[in-house]
Design a protein around this motif. Structure first.
Motif: not given
Length: 151
Positions: A66-68, A89-95, A105-110, A124-126
């Motif tokens: 998955e590209p996220s 304690d940091t998560v990174f989500i993004g294509e 990315v799809f379903n960012l809230d989930v 850290v999100v787009p």
């Protein structure tokens, strides 16, 4: 691939290369995508990865396509290159696109709810999530150069 997000640990090692051709290795991640991300970092951020071996590992033996996970891969690479650890304690989500944009990315809230359930405090999100979430602080990064500033 399923309906539930899984939080993964991304590990990177960047080391000096003694040979004319640096080595690229990816365990659990697509090698072609890693090569593309390294080329992006060289081109857009002037980081000399053509002089370094780069190793990527997705902990736990999981294989992802998955590209996220692109943003997490880049963060891990930069962290190793600069020898600056990332807070646990940091998560990174993004294509990440070929021009250095960080895309939604799809379903960012989930995904953020799952990160919160795993006790992450920063993301850290787009783009900022639609649902307000006070338990996890979100940082908006819409291009890779801003990730460098954030780190």
């Amino acid at each position: 691939e399923g309906s539930r997000p899984i939080v993964l640990e991304v590990q990177a090692l960047v080391s000096d290369c003694g040979a004319p051709n640096p080595k690229r290795s990816a365990t659990g991640y697509e090698l072609n995508r890693l090569t593309m991300l390294l080329a992006l970092l060289e081109r857009k951020l002037d980081l000399p990865f053509n002089q370094y071996d780069v190793y990527i590992n997705i902990a736990g033996g999981i294989k992802i396509s998955e590209p996220s996970a692109d943003l997490a891969i880049i963060a891990a690479i930069i962290s190793s290159y600069r020898n600056r650890p990332i807070s646990k304690d940091t998560v990174f989500i993004g294509e990440v696109s070929l021009i250095g944009d960080v895309r939604d990315v799809f379903n960012l809230d989930v995904r953020l709810k799952e990160a919160q359930a795993q006790h992450f405090e920063k993301a850290v999100v787009p783009s900022l999530p639609l649902e307000k979430n006070d338990a996890i602080k979100c940082y908006n990064v819409d291009e890779v150069s801003k990730l460098i500033e954030w780190m």
